[in-house]
Every structure is written in structure tokens, then in C-alpha cells.
Design an enzyme around this catalytic site. Structure first.
Site, PDB file in Angstrom:
ATOM      1  N   ASN A   9       0.696  -1.342   0.174  1.00  0.00           N
ATOM      2  CA  ASN A   9       0.165  -0.066  -0.018  1.00  0.00           C
ATOM      3  C   ASN A   9       0.834   1.283   0.018  1.00  0.00           C
ATOM      4  O   ASN A   9       1.422   1.721   1.087  1.00  0.00           O
ATOM      5  CB  ASN A   9      -0.862   0.093   1.430  1.00  0.00           C
ATOM      6  CG  ASN A   9      -1.633   1.150   1.402  1.00  0.00           C
ATOM      7  OD1 ASN A   9      -1.775   1.977   0.527  1.00  0.00           O
ATOM      8  ND2 ASN A   9      -2.297   1.300   2.629  1.00  0.00           N
ATOM      9  N   LYS A  11       0.188   4.062  -0.434  1.00  0.00           N
ATOM     10  CA  LYS A  11      -0.412   5.675   0.237  1.00  0.00           C
ATOM     11  C   LYS A  11      -0.275   6.584  -0.809  1.00  0.00           C
ATOM     12  O   LYS A  11      -0.127   6.394  -1.895  1.00  0.00           O
ATOM     13  CB  LYS A  11      -0.008   5.754   1.617  1.00  0.00           C
ATOM     14  CG  LYS A  11      -0.150   4.279   2.407  1.00  0.00           C
ATOM     15  CD  LYS A  11       0.123   4.601   4.057  1.00  0.00           C
ATOM     16  CE  LYS A  11      -0.187   3.333   4.571  1.00  0.00           C
ATOM     17  NZ  LYS A  11      -0.063   3.637   6.204  1.00  0.00           N
ATOM     18  N   HIS A  94      -9.559   1.230   4.653  1.00  0.00           N
ATOM     19  CA  HIS A  94      -8.481   1.562   5.332  1.00  0.00           C
ATOM     20  C   HIS A  94      -8.527   2.643   6.702  1.00  0.00           C
ATOM     21  O   HIS A  94      -9.224   3.321   6.380  1.00  0.00           O
ATOM     22  CB  HIS A  94      -7.339   1.950   4.499  1.00  0.00           C
ATOM     23  CG  HIS A  94      -5.944   2.176   5.137  1.00  0.00           C
ATOM     24  ND1 HIS A  94      -5.435   3.189   6.052  1.00  0.00           N
ATOM     25  CD2 HIS A  94      -4.995   1.266   4.936  1.00  0.00           C
ATOM     26  CE1 HIS A  94      -4.193   2.814   6.323  1.00  0.00           C
ATOM     27  NE2 HIS A  94      -3.828   1.671   5.858  1.00  0.00           N
ATOM     28  N   GLU A  96      -6.697   4.947   7.671  1.00  0.00           N
ATOM     29  CA  GLU A  96      -7.012   6.241   7.242  1.00  0.00           C
ATOM     30  C   GLU A  96      -8.026   6.860   6.792  1.00  0.00           C
ATOM     31  O   GLU A  96      -8.376   7.958   6.985  1.00  0.00           O
ATOM     32  CB  GLU A  96      -5.441   6.376   6.346  1.00  0.00           C
ATOM     33  CG  GLU A  96      -4.283   6.533   7.251  1.00  0.00           C
ATOM     34  CD  GLU A  96      -3.029   5.708   6.551  1.00  0.00           C
ATOM     35  OE1 GLU A  96      -2.897   5.786   5.424  1.00  0.00           O
ATOM     36  OE2 GLU A  96      -2.223   5.221   7.119  1.00  0.00           O
ATOM     37  N   GLU A 166      -5.732  -4.673  10.431  1.00  0.00           N
ATOM     38  CA  GLU A 166      -4.615  -3.865  10.697  1.00  0.00           C
ATOM     39  C   GLU A 166      -5.002  -2.826  11.995  1.00  0.00           C
ATOM     40  O   GLU A 166      -5.681  -1.991  11.822  1.00  0.00           O
ATOM     41  CB  GLU A 166      -4.598  -2.620   9.542  1.00  0.00           C
ATOM     42  CG  GLU A 166      -4.329  -3.369   8.404  1.00  0.00           C
ATOM     43  CD  GLU A 166      -3.751  -2.170   7.132  1.00  0.00           C
ATOM     44  OE1 GLU A 166      -2.743  -2.691   6.904  1.00  0.00           O
ATOM     45  OE2 GLU A 166      -4.519  -1.281   7.010  1.00  0.00           O
ATOM     46  N   GLY A 172       2.206   2.644  10.499  1.00  0.00           N
ATOM     47  CA  GLY A 172       3.074   3.621  10.366  1.00  0.00           C
ATOM     48  C   GLY A 172       3.810   3.986  11.615  1.00  0.00           C
ATOM     49  O   GLY A 172       4.459   5.244  11.754  1.00  0.00           O
ATOM     50  N   SER A 211       3.204  -1.962  10.362  1.00  0.00           N
ATOM     51  CA  SER A 211       4.515  -1.996  10.578  1.00  0.00           C
ATOM     52  C   SER A 211       5.169  -3.372  10.446  1.00  0.00           C
ATOM     53  O   SER A 211       5.960  -3.869  11.065  1.00  0.00           O
ATOM     54  CB  SER A 211       4.839  -1.610  12.085  1.00  0.00           C
ATOM     55  OG  SER A 211       4.546  -0.178  12.204  1.00  0.00           O
TER      56      SER A 211
HETATM   57  P1  PGA Z   1       2.517   0.534   7.544  1.00  0.00           P
HETATM   58  O1  PGA Z   1       1.260   0.515   6.857  1.00  0.00           O
HETATM   59  O2  PGA Z   1       3.192  -0.827   7.100  1.00  0.00           O
HETATM   60  O3  PGA Z   1       3.613   1.596   7.203  1.00  0.00           O
HETATM   61  O4  PGA Z   1       2.437   0.232   9.120  1.00  0.00           O
HETATM   62  C1  PGA Z   1       0.334  -0.471   6.704  1.00  0.00           C
HETATM   63  C2  PGA Z   1      -1.077  -0.179   6.174  1.00  0.00           C
HETATM   64  O5  PGA Z   1      -1.421   1.207   6.522  1.00  0.00           O
HETATM   65  O6  PGA Z   1      -1.804  -0.451   5.346  1.00  0.00           O
END
Ligand code: PGA
Length: 248
Positions: A9, A11, A94, A96, A166, A172, A211
Site C-alpha cells: 500500500n 499510500k 483503510h 486512514e 490492521e 506507520g 509495521s
Molecule cells: P505500515 O502501513 O506498514 O506503514 O504500518 C500499513 C498500512 O497502512 O496498510
């Protein structure tokens, strides 16, 4: 036996140059990768990635979609437009989008439906915040997010859905759920699906996200109910991403 799936992803991180370098880097290291590998690009780069990955095993996904098929929705992107650029997958729900863009569980369920109606495979994200985990509500939150989709679409829809667990506190942040923490929630999710259909529960891929990186991927993916990963930060470097792809 479920196949391991690793999805990147990106982003809102891309440029024409970085996309070319990243995809070429991934493609040069795909020998020996048995996982299914998906890259979820920002909308403007779908076309470029489509061209770069044609005739390879890499698959393409988008990161969001509008629930409508077409019309007066300035700035939005329809499921068919995503398909038009060769994507088979789309991330839905997601955290976010849920937290920054106010996507309710109802909207996420409708987006899941819109994706399936268009022939796309939703990567349906679920997960709890730190506050929700600390107050012992992880299962309640995850169940609510999944039940909204089951209630709208029926359990059969999960034949064409990939779930990504997640935990919001791990996205993140560099904090990863321990394999035990992640496996426990994955098992809970599979049990929730099994309440409606044991066979669909056994077939549905459930990825972990938050992460995941080259160092922790193998241990997480070795858990019996963790079928791969949805990778943010570590998907932006070909070498790191490939190591995760090889962990499966
Ligand atoms: P990350 O993001 O691996 O940077 O924690 C995962 C995601 O948001 O899908």
C-alpha cells in the site's frame, strides 16, 4: 491450503520516477517468490504500473473507490475506471480513510459492494485503535466492522474478499502486533466468518498490516491464521518488499 498474499500500500507516496524504480526493482527479484504479490498505487499511477507489470505475475490494486458507477461526482474515481487500468484489487476501509475521511462502517460496506459488483477484489481493512484495545474492545470493534459487510452482502461475498487486520496503533508507528496478538485476532475473525460458513472461513485470506517489515514478516506469516501482509512503509523499497514477499 490458503495462498500467501503480500500487498503493498504505497499510500500517497509516488512519482513517475520512483514508481519505475520500485516496480523494476520488484520485478528483478521475483524469482523464488511464491506469494501472490499486489501493488496498490495512487490513482494517477495506475496506468504507468499497468504498463510496467504487463505480462508479469505482479497484480495491481487501487487504494480507494467511489460507490457510484459514474456521474456528477467531481474528483471521484469509479470502480470501472480502476478496472479499466488493469487493477484487480482495491483497498477498502483503510483506517486512514475511516479516521481522516469519515468513512463509516456503512460506507465501507457499500464500497465493498461496489468493488465486488465491478469485479474487483476488495482488500477489506479492519482494526481497532489503541484506546479500543486498551479498553478490551478489540473483538467488539472488529466484529462490528465485519458484520456491517456480512449483513449487507451475505457471507458468500467473502469468496471474493481479502481481509486485512490492521491494528490502527501499529500502522506507520513502528509498533507491530506480536505474532500472538495478531494470531489471536485473526483466529477471532476466522471464527466470526465460520459462524456463518465454516468453508468460507477456511478459504478467506486474512492478511496482517501494521509495521510489517523484512525483519518481522516471516514470524507473523508463519502463524496459522495469518495469510500474508498489507505493507505500507516497507513496500516503498523493492529490497524490503521482496524480503517480505519471500517470507511467505
Ligand atoms: P505500515 O502501513 O506498514 O506503514 O504500518 C500499513 C498500512 O497502512 O496498510
Amino acid at each position: 491450503m490458503r495462498k500467501t498474499i503480500v500487498a503493498g500500500n504505497w499510500k500517497m507516496n509516488a512519482s513517475k520516477e520512483s514508481v519505475k524504480t520500485l516496480i523494476e526493482g520488484i520485478l528483478s527479484g521475483m524469482n523464488g517468490v511464491s506469494s501472490e504479490v499486489i501493488v496498490c498505487a495512487p490513482f494517477p499511477y495506475l496506468s504507468q504500473v499497468e504498463t510496467l507489470i504487463s505480462n508479469t505475475s505482479l497484480m495491481l490494486g487501487a487504494q480507494n473507490l467511489n460507490v457510484n458507477t459514474k456521474g456528477a461526482f467531481t474528483g471521484e474515481v469509479s470502480p470501472d475506471m480502476i478496472k479499466d487500468f488493469g487493477a484487480q484489487h482495491v483497498i477498502v476501509g483503510h483506517s486512514e480513510r475511516r479516521s481522516l475521511y469519515g468513512e463509516s462502517i456503512t460506507i465501507v460496506a457499500e464500497k465493498t459492494k461496489a468493488a465486488i459488483d465491478a469485479g474487483l477484489i476488495p482488500l477489506l481493512c479492519v482494526g481497532e485503535s489503541l484506546e479500543e484495545r486498551d479498553s478490551g474492545n478489540t473483538e467488539v470493534v472488529v466484529a462490528e466492522q465485519l458484520n456491517a459487510v456480512i449483513n449487507l452482502l451475505g457471507i458468500e461475498a467473502f469468496e471474493g474478499i481479502i481481509i486485512a487486520y490492521e491494528p490502527v496503533w501499529a500502522i506507520g508507528t513502528g509498533l507491530t502486533a506480536s505474532p500472538e496478538q495478531a494470531q489471536a485476532v485473526h483466529l477471532f475473525i476466522r471464527g466470526l466468518l465460520a459462524d456463518s460458513s465454516e468453508s468460507i472461513a477456511q478459504k478467506t485470506p486474512i492478511l496482517y498490516g501494521g509495521s510489517m517489515n523484512a525483519g518481522n514478516a516471516a514470524e507473523l506469516i508463519s502463524c496459522s491464521d495469518i495469510d500474508g501482509g498489507l505493507i505500507g512503509g516497507a513496500a516503498l523499497k523493492a529490497e524490503d518488499f521482496l524480503q517480505i514477499c519471500k517470507a511467505g
